[in-house]
Design a protein around this motif. Sequence first.
Motif, short mmCIF file in Angstrom:
data_model
loop_
_atom_site.label_atom_id
_atom_site.label_comp_id
_atom_site.label_asym_id
_atom_site.label_seq_id
_atom_site.Cartn_x
_atom_site.Cartn_y
_atom_site.Cartn_z
N LYS A 1 0.84 -1.20 0.00
CA LYS A 1 0.00 0.00 0.00
C LYS A 1 0.87 1.24 0.00
CE LYS A 1 -3.31 -2.68 2.59
NZ LYS A 1 -3.71 -3.05 3.95
N GLY A 2 1.70 1.38 -0.98
CA GLY A 2 2.49 2.58 -1.08
C GLY A 2 3.82 2.48 -0.35
N ILE A 3 4.71 1.69 -0.90
CA ILE A 3 6.02 1.50 -0.29
C ILE A 3 7.01 2.51 -0.88
CG2 ILE A 3 7.96 -0.11 -0.11
CD1 ILE A 3 5.92 -1.38 1.34
N SER A 4 7.74 3.14 -0.04
CA SER A 4 8.83 3.99 -0.52
C SER A 4 10.07 3.64 0.26
CB SER A 4 8.49 5.46 -0.30
OG SER A 4 7.34 5.80 -1.02
N LEU A 5 11.15 3.40 -0.42
CA LEU A 5 12.41 3.19 0.27
C LEU A 5 13.55 3.46 -0.68
CD1 LEU A 5 13.54 0.21 -0.76
CD2 LEU A 5 11.92 -0.63 0.91
N SER A 6 14.72 3.56 -0.10
CA SER A 6 15.88 3.90 -0.92
C SER A 6 17.09 3.20 -0.33
CB SER A 6 16.05 5.43 -0.89
OG SER A 6 17.35 5.75 -1.24
N ILE B 1 12.30 -6.03 7.84
CA ILE B 1 11.76 -6.98 8.80
C ILE B 1 10.27 -6.72 8.99
CG2 ILE B 1 13.92 -7.40 10.02
CD1 ILE B 1 13.05 -5.44 12.12
N GLY B 2 9.60 -7.71 9.51
CA GLY B 2 8.15 -7.56 9.69
C GLY B 2 7.54 -8.91 9.95
N ALA B 3 6.28 -8.86 10.32
CA ALA B 3 5.59 -10.10 10.66
C ALA B 3 5.25 -10.88 9.40
CB ALA B 3 4.33 -9.80 11.45
N ASN B 4 4.79 -12.08 9.59
CA ASN B 4 4.33 -12.91 8.48
C ASN B 4 3.19 -12.20 7.75
OD1 ASN B 4 5.16 -15.24 7.40
ND2 ASN B 4 4.55 -16.51 9.13
N GLY B 5 3.26 -12.18 6.44
CA GLY B 5 2.16 -11.61 5.66
C GLY B 5 2.16 -10.09 5.63
N ALA B 6 3.24 -9.48 6.09
CA ALA B 6 3.29 -8.03 6.07
C ALA B 6 3.52 -7.50 4.66
CB ALA B 6 4.38 -7.53 7.01
N GLY B 7 4.04 -8.37 3.79
CA GLY B 7 4.29 -7.96 2.42
C GLY B 7 5.77 -7.86 2.10
N LYS B 8 6.59 -8.50 2.93
CA LYS B 8 8.05 -8.43 2.71
C LYS B 8 8.44 -9.11 1.41
CE LYS B 8 9.28 -10.61 6.37
NZ LYS B 8 8.29 -11.23 7.23
N SER B 9 7.98 -10.37 1.27
CA SER B 9 8.33 -11.10 0.05
C SER B 9 7.74 -10.41 -1.17
CB SER B 9 7.81 -12.53 0.13
OG SER B 9 8.42 -13.21 1.19
N MET C 1 8.14 -3.38 8.35
CA MET C 1 6.92 -3.40 7.54
C MET C 1 5.76 -3.95 8.33
SD MET C 1 7.05 -4.77 3.70
CE MET C 1 5.67 -4.25 2.73
N GLU C 2 4.62 -3.35 8.10
CA GLU C 2 3.40 -3.86 8.73
C GLU C 2 2.26 -3.73 7.73
OE1 GLU C 2 2.34 -2.05 12.53
OE2 GLU C 2 4.15 -2.99 13.34
N THR C 3 1.57 -4.81 7.50
CA THR C 3 0.41 -4.87 6.60
C THR C 3 0.54 -3.95 5.39
OG1 THR C 3 -0.76 -3.21 7.90
CG2 THR C 3 -1.22 -5.53 8.38
N GLY C 4 1.57 -4.21 4.62
CA GLY C 4 1.68 -3.55 3.33
C GLY C 4 2.27 -2.15 3.38
N ARG C 5 2.70 -1.71 4.55
CA ARG C 5 3.28 -0.37 4.63
C ARG C 5 4.60 -0.43 5.37
NH1 ARG C 5 -2.10 1.00 5.43
NH2 ARG C 5 -2.90 2.29 3.72
N LYS D 1 10.08 -5.09 21.13
CA LYS D 1 8.92 -5.78 21.66
C LYS D 1 8.30 -6.69 20.58
CE LYS D 1 5.05 -4.35 24.45
NZ LYS D 1 4.24 -3.17 24.72
N ALA D 2 8.19 -6.13 19.40
CA ALA D 2 7.43 -6.85 18.36
C ALA D 2 8.28 -7.89 17.64
CB ALA D 2 6.86 -5.85 17.37
N TYR D 3 9.55 -7.59 17.39
CA TYR D 3 10.30 -8.46 16.49
C TYR D 3 11.52 -9.11 17.12
CZ TYR D 3 7.36 -5.95 13.28
OH TYR D 3 6.29 -5.41 12.67
N LEU D 4 11.99 -8.56 18.22
CA LEU D 4 13.20 -9.14 18.78
C LEU D 4 12.90 -10.02 19.98
CD1 LEU D 4 15.45 -6.01 18.42
CD2 LEU D 4 15.33 -7.98 16.92
#
Lengths: 414, 241, 306, 374
Positions: free
Chosen positions: B25-30, B40-48, B214-218, B236-239
């Motif tokens: 849903k609108g990824i921007s990175l460089s 990094i992010g949870a399963n299904g966040a859209g990483k792959s 990343m979280e749910t597509g963002r 808390k969330a990932y480590l």
Amino acid sequence: MVRQELQKLAVYAFFLAILLIPMLGFRSASFEPDRALKIWGVFVGILILNFIVKAVRGGRAAVEAHKEPWTERTRERISRIPRLYTIGGLALLAAVYPLMANNYMIDVGITCLIYVSLGLGLNIVVGLCGLLDLGYIAFYAVGAYTYSLLNLTFGVSFWAALPMGVVLGMVCGCIIGYPTLKMRGDYLAIVTLGFGEIVRLVLNNWDSLTAGPNGLFGMKRPTLYYPSFADGGFSWVAYYLKSLPALYYLILIIVVLTIVGVRRLDNSRIGRAWIAIREDETAAELSGVPTTWNKLLAYALGAAFASVAGAFFAAKLSYTNPNFFLFMESCIVLCIVVLGGVGSIPGIVVAGFVLIAVPEIFRGLENYRMLAFGAIMTIMMVVKPEGLIPASRRKRELHATDPHPHEESDGRDR
Amino acid sequence: MAVTAKSILELTDVHTYYDNIHALKGISLSIPEGDIACLIGANGAGKSTTLLTISGVQPAEKGEIRFRGEPIQHLRPEQVAGKGVAQTPEGRQIFPRMTTFENLEMGAFLRKDKAAVAEDLEWVFSLFPVLKERAGQLGGTLSGGEQQMLAIGRSLMSRPALLLLDEPSLGLAPKLVERIFKTLLEINQKGTTIFLVEQNAHMALNISRTGYVMETGRIVLTDRASALLENEQVKKAYLGE
Amino acid sequence: MDLTALLLQQMVNAIFLGSIYALIALGYTMVYGIIELINFAHGELFTAGAFIGVIVLSALQQAGWVESHFVLTLIIVFGLAMAYVAVLGVAVEHVAYKPLRNSSRLSALLSALGMSIFLSNGMMLSQGVSDRAYPQVFGLQAIEILGARITKGQIFIILLAIALMVALQLFVHRTRLGKAMRATAQNRTMARMLGIDIDQTIRITFMIGPALGAAAGVMVGLFYGAVRFDMGFIFMIKAFAAAILGGIGSIPGAMLGGLIIGVIEVGWAAFLPSAWKDVTTFTVLILVLYLKPSGLLGESVSEVRV
Amino acid sequence: MKKAAIIGLCLVLMWGTTGMAMAKTLNLGTLSPLTGPYAQDGTDIKQGVQTAVEVFGPVEGFDKVEVMPGDSACDGGKATMAANKLINSGANVVIGAYCSSATEPAQIPLMEAKIVMITPASTNERLTQKGYKYFFRMPPRDDVQAWSTVQFLEKKLQAKTVALIDDKQTYTAGLAANIKRFAEENNLVKIAAHEHITPGDSDFTAVLTKIKSINPDAVYMSVYQPEGSKMIQQVRKLGLTSAFITEDAVYHPKFLEVGGPAAEGVYLTFAKAPDTPERQEFEKTYKEMWKVDSVGSYAYYAYDAAMMVLAAIKKCGTFDADTLEKTLRENTWQGVTGEIKFDDKGDRKLAHIVWIVKDNKFVSYWDPLTGKDL
């Protein structure tokens, strides 16, 4: 859009046209412009048709905001018309048809209805359960031969032979279904194709039972019994359904009952189990759907419907021959199912009529009609792979959630 | 975020759909050249999906992807590969009925410089000596760890400017994971930019310079990797701390 | 005819028929391997090859080339037939299969079936419904070995079939394009990510497979003496069975499957009631698939997708 | 509503195709496979009838004679549809069908509609044994042909053993069964083997090798022309030395064209072809009309059937089935296939003679009725 399509069309035309030159018109050393022109006529006509369909479709798609196919909207529009009105109108049309048609037209109508009921039966196997069956016509043969043999040897009437044919058909369905349970996809296709051929060859070779290639002749037509009080007594009098209108009404009733049956199956627990198997067999099995049993049931029920149609066919012709059950017939039934829209009952009814009646109308064109038939089939699939009237449920299922995000274009990486 | 070098890969407001599912849903990175970046992010966040979109496998519906300043969002996967982007996708995707050697060869499919290819082959064998032992074996018969090494090795064979890695640690023994990450650093030192997608956030952030969450597509968080390691939310969330 | 001669003769018959089935089966298996589609039009492509062969061969015979440049004539006939059908195969792929690559398998199957009907009727209309006689350039003479007779044509055809299969095997394993084909067949997405143009690869598959079929078509014409527009069907079914028996997608499997189908057919017809020949072929096929669902040399079932 | 519209359209189209019979037109329907693998023979039949109409000229009492070609496609279902279509379009006489398996179901509606039906090709005995009054047959029945063949085997070839090959179709299997029956009755010729092939197949080497190892005096090929021409080549390549006999379905110019030198010396049973000027005239006209090099064998029967019907209608002045049937039965007609005289079942008293392929031509060879060489 149109420009793009035109470009694509040019590529198509290039590929087929330039390449077909040696096939279309050249024989040894001579070139026959007359023959070539006719074939080219069919070819060009189909290309133009393709272009128009694509342009129309493309135009609409451009208007549409997102990926919604235009068929979906047509469907919605249809569904806005009161169902009762549509169905009632169709029923009325079907009922009065023999009154306004001559024998030939009724005969064509009967043939269409036979194929519709075959299509509905195959729909259970292919459409609902997702098992590709290329030998479906074998069950049709089983029905036809069961009735013929029972009638000729024991004088069993049509109505008494029907349940026996159905049972035998179901048994054959299970016999064919059983070894294929482990198989998937195209292996299934070839095995069913093989079974279909085996059934035909057995009928052709088992001379002592089936009279081999001579075929069986002289089966009685289906009978109706009505009470007679003549001479003061009471007795049942048999009335043979000999005339074409009578046979037409009989097959019409069979088709209506088949539609009702298939609809009920579709909406039942079993139907949902089938759909689960079709969408993802492993997942279905893991969530407790007894896949083996359900697949066998699909085969058996599909076979039962074909068997009824077969018995009717044999009774109507009063003649049967192994050559009526060639592989091509299986293909035609499969075409009806897929062209109509897999899993869609109205689609199958329409496709049955289109595929059987339309070539019949153009019979005068002889082989050019088959040329066009093949081409239209391909184009139809390319343009509208979901069929004439796609099943609403299937569409919903296919679009609501996609279980495999990596699917994209290939099967391997699923 | 301090971007010093010029960026090799730039995503601007990228949207990707699977049929009706709005996955990105609108990824921007460089990503700066020569960097190791991780997502990094949870399963299904859209990483792959992000990686597949960069490669053109799951084309972007909207937005812009620039590789070395050149837009690549309309290119097909094979063309993206031709630009110098290699991907080691999730699940390794080894060709099971080709030998290890042939698998590596396929990595260099687009290259015509035979001598350099041979050189790179030696390099890959030196990075993963076990592959040399298994050179004649069918890819499908290798163990999971060997397959992962083969997959990375295959990507390296194209001598990529940018290496996209999807879950290199998945399903591997911790010792092996450590070795693979060590090798990644080695590869990076040779001048290959690495963009890493990982569930093993700790490991990934440890070797990376930049990190994205990343979280749910963002993308919800962007920072230096070391900073992310200290971030309370991330911890808390990932480590799992 | 003593028993040795009889057995030897039947073996020659079986190997001959089997190598023709194998050549056609290769087309199925290659196409299936790469796009997982049963190319229903393959039988028609095979027939088209046979027709091009007869057109070219008749023309060359009229020109007197058969007597003066026998080898060259054969090269031209096989070359033109294979080249034409290769292009026709690409055309079929482009028109009927490519647009459906993302659709359901059923649609693709039907599209293929439509193409098959179209081509078959096109050939019937242009080439006539009756047989076309193939010039018998090899004559009827045969060489006798231990009482078994084998014609020069048969020897040539078997050798050519073997040569083509070896060439294919070399192509697939040794060349860049061949490896790309195998990679695409095994994992299409990955192949693309490595820079393989799968459209091109598929196109090449659709050239090679049908070209081999066309060669088989010319061979059939040369030995059996006639071609007809609908002869593809029966060869298609048998070759299809051969491809599946050997394990569809596997090139050595197709060769083995072709030979086995040939042996079963000839063996059954030769020693048992010949009316049940085809029943046996299909029964063996079903049994093999039941006992080993992936075919003899095929990949394991877990990899086979619906 | 779309569905209804489509079905409605179908109906309208169906209506459009069924023409109305015009006043004072004599409609000759033909039923033959115009599509599918037997389309060649089917087309021959249609063209034979059309040639007859052209040659016969106007029929007294009718403005014109029209030919209505029906396509039976060698398929029972399609044949009844085509028959019903002919009935509805007002066909007065039907000439057809080709395959016995299409003729048999098509008989029912035609007989019920009281239309005279004459088959130019179907030879299955059962067709004329059902007591249909309006059904006639031009070619000799299977058993007649089989009788001639067995006579030839016994008297001329003096064969001790014969091997039968058929392709398990109605016609071919019927012939082979009859040969077997006659041979066993007389007990002069032993059936050494009875083999089957698949129609459409190309490779018959296995079966032929099997026969070669038995080495019978004669081999009877009960197949259609396409299989026959391919088989005879394989016979020569395998070096079989037995005499080869085959039947009228193989008597086709294509057999000579495809068979080439391999076909030399093959015996065929086929109706006697009287070398009359009418026959030559017919062949000439036919070749000119249809721009072909040779006349297919069923065209002769179809032509004769049509000529005879036209002559009969001219004679009795009506196409009413009862009158026409009587006229046909009570008279003797002259045709290009010889004298036409029907028995009470509707069969012709026509015997086959044996032909041989010599110098790539069919040459009459032996007459089973007289037992003399020709």
